[in-house]
Enzyme design. Sequence first.
Site, PDB file in Angstrom:
ATOM      1  N   ARG A 298      -9.868  -1.478 -19.832  1.00 49.49           N
ATOM      2  CA  ARG A 298     -10.269  -2.890 -19.850  1.00 49.49           C
ATOM      3  C   ARG A 298      -9.778  -3.584 -18.580  1.00 49.49           C
ATOM      4  O   ARG A 298      -8.644  -3.395 -18.155  1.00 49.49           O
ATOM      5  CB  ARG A 298      -9.692  -3.603 -21.073  1.00 49.49           C
ATOM      6  CG  ARG A 298     -10.029  -5.087 -21.087  1.00 49.49           C
ATOM      7  CD  ARG A 298      -9.396  -5.798 -22.278  1.00 49.49           C
ATOM      8  NE  ARG A 298     -10.180  -5.641 -23.490  1.00 49.49           N
ATOM      9  CZ  ARG A 298      -9.680  -5.285 -24.668  1.00 49.49           C
ATOM     10  NH1 ARG A 298      -8.409  -5.039 -24.796  1.00 49.49           N
ATOM     11  NH2 ARG A 298     -10.468  -5.171 -25.719  1.00 49.49           N
TER      12      ARG A 298
ATOM     13  N   PHE B 112       0.835  -1.212   0.000  1.00 54.10           N
ATOM     14  CA  PHE B 112       0.000   0.000   0.000  1.00 54.10           C
ATOM     15  C   PHE B 112       0.863   1.253   0.000  1.00 54.10           C
ATOM     16  O   PHE B 112       0.487   2.276   0.566  1.00 54.10           O
ATOM     17  CB  PHE B 112      -0.978  -0.033   1.179  1.00 54.10           C
ATOM     18  CG  PHE B 112      -1.684  -1.359   1.308  1.00 54.10           C
ATOM     19  CD1 PHE B 112      -2.536  -1.787   0.304  1.00 54.10           C
ATOM     20  CD2 PHE B 112      -1.449  -2.196   2.376  1.00 54.10           C
ATOM     21  CE1 PHE B 112      -3.157  -3.028   0.372  1.00 54.10           C
ATOM     22  CE2 PHE B 112      -2.061  -3.437   2.460  1.00 54.10           C
ATOM     23  CZ  PHE B 112      -2.921  -3.851   1.459  1.00 54.10           C
TER      24      PHE B 112
ATOM     25  N   THR C 279      -1.627  -7.923  -5.660  1.00 54.40           N
ATOM     26  CA  THR C 279      -2.492  -7.331  -6.660  1.00 54.40           C
ATOM     27  C   THR C 279      -3.027  -8.349  -7.661  1.00 54.40           C
ATOM     28  O   THR C 279      -4.041  -8.124  -8.304  1.00 54.40           O
ATOM     29  CB  THR C 279      -1.704  -6.290  -7.464  1.00 54.40           C
ATOM     30  OG1 THR C 279      -0.572  -6.958  -8.036  1.00 54.40           O
ATOM     31  CG2 THR C 279      -1.209  -5.181  -6.563  1.00 54.40           C
TER      32      THR C 279
ATOM     33  N   GLY D 134      -5.351  -0.142  -8.843  1.00 48.57           N
ATOM     34  CA  GLY D 134      -4.953  -0.424  -7.462  1.00 48.57           C
ATOM     35  C   GLY D 134      -5.386   0.613  -6.454  1.00 48.57           C
ATOM     36  O   GLY D 134      -5.557   0.305  -5.280  1.00 48.57           O
ATOM     37  N   GLU D 135      -5.535   1.846  -6.879  1.00 49.69           N
ATOM     38  CA  GLU D 135      -5.751   2.898  -5.906  1.00 49.69           C
ATOM     39  C   GLU D 135      -7.114   3.567  -5.958  1.00 49.69           C
ATOM     40  O   GLU D 135      -7.583   4.107  -4.956  1.00 49.69           O
ATOM     41  CB  GLU D 135      -4.640   3.958  -6.063  1.00 49.69           C
ATOM     42  CG  GLU D 135      -3.402   3.523  -5.312  1.00 49.69           C
ATOM     43  CD  GLU D 135      -2.105   3.974  -5.934  1.00 49.69           C
ATOM     44  OE1 GLU D 135      -1.842   3.567  -7.083  1.00 49.69           O
ATOM     45  OE2 GLU D 135      -1.368   4.724  -5.289  1.00 49.69           O
TER      46      GLU D 135
ATOM     47  N   ASN E 179      -8.449  -9.109 -15.490  1.00 49.12           N
ATOM     48  CA  ASN E 179      -8.946 -10.316 -14.828  1.00 49.12           C
ATOM     49  C   ASN E 179     -10.063  -9.884 -13.875  1.00 49.12           C
ATOM     50  O   ASN E 179      -9.790  -9.295 -12.823  1.00 49.12           O
ATOM     51  CB  ASN E 179      -7.804 -11.008 -14.062  1.00 49.12           C
ATOM     52  CG  ASN E 179      -8.259 -12.265 -13.343  1.00 49.12           C
ATOM     53  OD1 ASN E 179      -9.369 -12.338 -12.820  1.00 49.12           O
ATOM     54  ND2 ASN E 179      -7.394 -13.263 -13.304  1.00 49.12           N
TER      55      ASN E 179
END
Lengths: 705, 167
Positions: A594, A247, A477, A670-671, A597
């Site tokens: 896009r 993080f 991640t 991620g954020e 996963n």
Amino acid sequence: MTEQVVRPLAVRSVGRSLERVDGHEKVTGAAAYAVEHGEADGVIDPLHVWLVQSTVARGRVARLRPEAALSHPGVVAVIDHSNAPRLRDTGNRELLILQDDAVGFRGQVVALVLAESAESAREGAALVDVSYEVEPHEAELREDNATYKPDSVNPDMDTDTEDGDVDAALAAAEVVVDHVYRTPYEHNNPLEPHATTAWWEDDAGREVLSMFDSTQGVHGVVESLAPLFGLEAEQVRVRAPYVGGGFGSKGEAHAHVVAAALAARTTKGRPVKLAVTRQQMFALTGYRTATISHLRLGATADGTLTAIEHAVQEQTSAIREYAEQTASPTRMMYAAPNRRTSHRLARLDVAVPSWMRAPGEMPGMFAHEVAMDELAVACGIDPLEVRERNEPDVDPETGRPFNNRRLLECLHRGAERFDWASRPPGPRATVDGDWWVGTGVASATYPAMKMPGNSARVRSLDDGRYAVAIGSVDIGTGARTVLTQIAADALDVEPGDIDLAIADTRLPPASVAGGSSGTSSWGTAIVAAAQRFRADHGPSPDPGVETTASAADDPAAEQYAFHSFGAVFAEARVNRWTGEVRVPRLLGVYSVGRVVNPMTARSQLLGGLVMGLSAGLFEESHRDPRFGHVVTQDLATYHVAAHADVLDLDAEWLEEADEVFTPMGSRGIGEIGIVGTAAAVANATFHATGVRVRSLPLTADRFLA
Amino acid sequence: MDAHISLTVDGTERSLDVDTRTTLLDALRERLAVTSPKKGCDHGQCGSCTVLLDGRRHLTCLTLAVAHDGAEVVTAAGLADDGLHPVQQAFLDHDGYQCGYCTPGQVCSAVGMLDEAKQGHPSHVTDDLVGDVDLDDDEIRERMSGNLCRCGAYPGILAAIREAATA
Ligand code: FES
Ligand code: FES
């Protein structure tokens, strides 16, 4: 090495929920983290290192007596500034430990104890007798001491910006929102504490420093450490096969990594293990500065912004500057002809602040999105409408067109799913038993970033299989999984035909797992290497041929502003008698390019929402300015959201592909989940209670006034 | 001071000398190289060190090894001795983890918790303290709240345990 102009990927595996390729190792505990490596990995009979930390905030080590520690059974050595191996000054005083007697913050490393066991090392550390010459310190952030203007803010943005005439526009505005919003000190607290195994060995007459480190970027650790120790980059090898979250706090090497390397320097090749304790993490591994945001919005009566001012005050540490870019999202979020942002710092005698998930965006968007809610209330319009009114045609900061700004679609989709149309317009309108009930919304945004300096290697194996290598790190991640999918599509084979190697500086260089840039940066390099490999070696290559390549810059991309967007909807229940806040529903709708996963992406977005909820309701590090350290330095007194705190949570995304930004069409996820979430919850508590809270966290006392 | 103890760890008998200051967690990780249980806090505040100790979930950082001579320890690795335990499979199916550091503890805690619920142990959110436990979402959340997941994988963990509970 070759540069390859990349073409968009023909996706087959990308876009599907491939189960994590390292899932089995994780659910059984077979995955080996930084201090869990044994003889098979060259970690033979390690010594244990324990850190001794300063108990004053500023001054000098007057006297350090190691005798009692050294006579404790099992203790092998005590290293302090008088006997530590010398380091070269690279200008980073956070890392320049044990080189002199100066103390710059409480909790700084003043000695290391090496012992045969962790128990002995820890006891030895307690027996090191240190006395200090104490100097006066300052450890409190206030509006009157945060006056220093840094040259730039993280990572290298303008400190201040100004367009038009904000003061005149505010004076002429029909509606003005003028308030101060605050966010507290927060600590990243990845569940795996920072930890390093290190040893020095001789490699054909050259010294080599080998490490297993819990880091978000192995190459970055080498870049920090090699010059400190006067080594060439090839003389440091860092691996991080499994990392228990970061993080941001593992984005750069902190002092303990240097401590491990220094300690290992003295052991004639014997490895050392250094595991930072949870308590030590609060002083040594970074944190988010507290922020004070003075927001002034000017608007016409219908909510159209005419002026935005965001003046930020926050802190850095005296020994190393880190300036959080708190006002940066305000520069691009909404249209207004007159705009001004600024950052001013207090330089305090405190631990070094650093990156924490969505630095800048997280505290900045809390302030801005609560202010937008206040503007909607002041104008008597719906919070969605105030955002629609102020949607910019182009990026207000750069003047460039947004490549793909779908904020309003996110807001509308979320509103539909949250049944926003049936929401009572005014606050304090719904009671359910002991609870006030309300809903709130906030926008989210995060810049799409791709880092330079990435390359990847593709080699053909037997049986149509391929070895793909890049030194990137999977901190949880899902990078190992999504890079396998990207490589499979880029080579037009199945994911099962890819042998992916990551997390080792012996592999081609990769940038940090930070800034939501990992998949974009590493994936693009893999696509480049794969496309180049096919161009060089064709569809049926001989086994053993290989290509290493990086992606050529795409000048066409420079004409756009690339950002992801989202809308967060929260329902809050505030207890009428105790003020307790519960969030029974939380929904994020995102436009992030896009999704490579869907299963791992969903976990990333939900994880961001959980951390945003946690920041909204619980997280606050209390520093005692008299002593200069955080007193809530464990997981009992620094509460992070536990399972019972997280109720109905959902995330979804708009179908899209941003092939201008990356060949995969992805933009990074991620954020953004942490951005806007606390604001949505705060706005929901206002709607529930009519009490406007402008500081985090939203603790019970704030609703009982 | 050292003491001699024996433990059965994941079905294997192990004997060792431990410093009497050594926690059960450190005995496993540092002496026996059993690193499936993780150390997230060393203070009983995170749950990552959870194992099944004589059949019940237990925080190994909060207890001294010397106090458990003869005990049976099952870690998440041991649960997978004959292929993945259904709880572990459900964690994979529902992506109930990200970094994996809390995961072995979550898995052991879930296995222990399902057994407690089956035996009718009430929790803080159980209304009927004597009847059978209806393991609804609130019960699962409450009973799993000793296991922090900083990655925030709670929705996946909940879905995994819900599925394992009804399997
Ligand atoms: S390590 Fe035992 S509860 Fe955290
Ligand atoms: S999976 Fe990372 S802490 Fe739970």
